[in-house]
Design a protein around this motif. Structure first.
Motif, PDB file in Angstrom:
ATOM      1  N   VAL A  51     -21.016 -75.059  63.310  1.00 24.70           N
ATOM      2  CA  VAL A  51     -20.612 -75.348  61.791  1.00 24.70           C
ATOM      3  C   VAL A  51     -20.685 -74.123  60.954  1.00 24.70           C
ATOM      4  CG1 VAL A  51     -21.503 -76.712  59.940  1.00 24.70           C
ATOM      5  CG2 VAL A  51     -21.236 -77.835  62.326  1.00 24.70           C
ATOM      6  N   ASP A  52     -21.682 -73.492  60.917  1.00 29.49           N
ATOM      7  CA  ASP A  52     -21.794 -72.226  59.918  1.00 29.49           C
ATOM      8  C   ASP A  52     -20.865 -71.271  60.035  1.00 29.49           C
ATOM      9  OD1 ASP A  52     -24.116 -73.273  58.745  1.00 29.49           O
ATOM     10  OD2 ASP A  52     -25.594 -72.000  60.014  1.00 29.49           O
ATOM     11  N   SER A  53     -20.485 -71.039  61.318  1.00 29.75           N
ATOM     12  CA  SER A  53     -19.411 -70.045  61.551  1.00 29.75           C
ATOM     13  C   SER A  53     -18.013 -70.635  61.209  1.00 29.75           C
ATOM     14  CB  SER A  53     -19.303 -69.653  63.135  1.00 29.75           C
ATOM     15  OG  SER A  53     -18.861 -70.610  63.890  1.00 29.75           O
ATOM     16  N   GLU A  54     -17.817 -71.821  61.335  1.00 27.35           N
ATOM     17  CA  GLU A  54     -16.373 -72.479  60.974  1.00 27.35           C
ATOM     18  C   GLU A  54     -16.044 -72.564  59.358  1.00 27.35           C
ATOM     19  OE1 GLU A  54     -15.494 -75.750  63.267  1.00 27.35           O
ATOM     20  OE2 GLU A  54     -15.621 -74.763  65.124  1.00 27.35           O
ATOM     21  N   LEU A  55     -17.306 -72.928  58.815  1.00 29.30           N
ATOM     22  CA  LEU A  55     -17.248 -73.336  57.404  1.00 29.30           C
ATOM     23  C   LEU A  55     -17.161 -71.841  56.660  1.00 29.30           C
ATOM     24  CD1 LEU A  55     -19.316 -76.274  56.947  1.00 29.30           C
ATOM     25  CD2 LEU A  55     -16.879 -76.440  56.963  1.00 29.30           C
ATOM     26  N   GLY A  56     -17.745 -71.069  57.044  1.00 35.69           N
ATOM     27  CA  GLY A  56     -17.819 -69.668  56.482  1.00 35.69           C
ATOM     28  C   GLY A  56     -18.912 -69.363  55.617  1.00 35.69           C
ATOM     29  N   ASP A  57     -18.829 -68.498  54.573  1.00 34.93           N
ATOM     30  CA  ASP A  57     -19.719 -68.143  53.659  1.00 34.93           C
ATOM     31  C   ASP A  57     -19.713 -68.773  52.383  1.00 34.93           C
ATOM     32  OD1 ASP A  57     -20.716 -65.925  55.137  1.00 34.93           O
ATOM     33  OD2 ASP A  57     -19.416 -64.490  54.326  1.00 34.93           O
ATOM     34  N   GLU A  58     -18.588 -69.676  51.707  1.00 31.73           N
ATOM     35  CA  GLU A  58     -18.674 -70.496  50.805  1.00 31.73           C
ATOM     36  C   GLU A  58     -19.447 -71.640  50.860  1.00 31.73           C
ATOM     37  OE1 GLU A  58     -14.974 -71.910  53.207  1.00 31.73           O
ATOM     38  OE2 GLU A  58     -15.676 -70.092  52.397  1.00 31.73           O
ATOM     39  N   VAL A  59     -19.855 -72.000  52.142  1.00 32.53           N
ATOM     40  CA  VAL A  59     -20.957 -73.398  52.122  1.00 32.53           C
ATOM     41  C   VAL A  59     -22.327 -72.917  52.319  1.00 32.53           C
ATOM     42  CG1 VAL A  59     -21.101 -75.480  53.577  1.00 32.53           C
ATOM     43  CG2 VAL A  59     -18.943 -74.366  53.597  1.00 32.53           C
TER      44      VAL A  59
END
Length: 133
Positions: A51-59
Motif C-alpha cells: 500500500v505504501d509503495s502504490e500510493l506513493g509519497d503524497e499519502v
C-alpha cells in the motif's frame, strides 16, 4: 488488546483447550497456531508495504488520526461553525441593523395611519419558484 481478554479468562481458555484437545495433540496444535500467527504477521507487513509503495509519497503526510471517525463530534463542529465569524459579517450586520430599524419605523408609521380595530393590509404572497421543486 485484540480480544480484550484478561489473565483469568485466558487461563480458563487454555485449560479448556488442554482438556478438549488432549495433551498428546496439544504440541502439534500449538505449532500450527504459531505458524499461522507468523504467516498473518508476514501478510500484514507485506500488505502495508505494498500500500505504501502504490500510493506513493503524497499519502505519507496524511494525519490518519485526525480522520478517525471516533474523534467526530457533531456538537463541536456545529459550535465551531456558529462561532466562527464569516468574512464581511460586520458590514452585513450593520446593514441588517439599518434595514430592521427602517422596517420598524415604516411599520410604526403605517400603524399610526390605521384606525384602531382594523386589520392590517394583507401581505403579498411568498415567492414561488416552480423550477426548485
Amino acid at each position: 488488546m485484540l480480544f480484550d481478554i484478561n489473565g483469568g479468562e485466558l487461563l480458563v481458555i487454555l485449560l479448556v483447550a488442554v482438556i478438549v484437545i488432549g495433551p498428546s495433540r496439544l504440541p502439534r496444535y500449538a505449532e500450527q497456531l504459531a505458524r499461522l500467527t507468523k504467516q498473518a504477521r508476514h501478510f500484514l507487513q507485506d500488505a502495508r508495504s505494498r500500500v505504501d509503495s502504490e500510493l506513493g509519497d503524497e499519502v505519507k503526510d496524511i494525519d490518519w488520526e485526525a480522520l478517525d471517525p471516533r474523534r467526530y463530534d457533531p456538537r463541536r463542529i456545529v459550535r465551531e461553525a456558529l462561532l466562527d465569524p464569516e468574512p464581511g459579517a460586520a458590514s452585513r450586520g450593520a446593514a441588517t441593523a439599518r434595514a430592521s430599524s427602517a422596517a420598524t419605523t415604516a411599520s410604526a408609521a403605517a400603524g399610526a395611519s390605521r384606525l384602531p380595530g382594523t386589520a392590517p393590509p394583507p401581505a403579498p404572497p411568498a415567492p414561488f419558484d416552480d423550477e426548485a421543486t
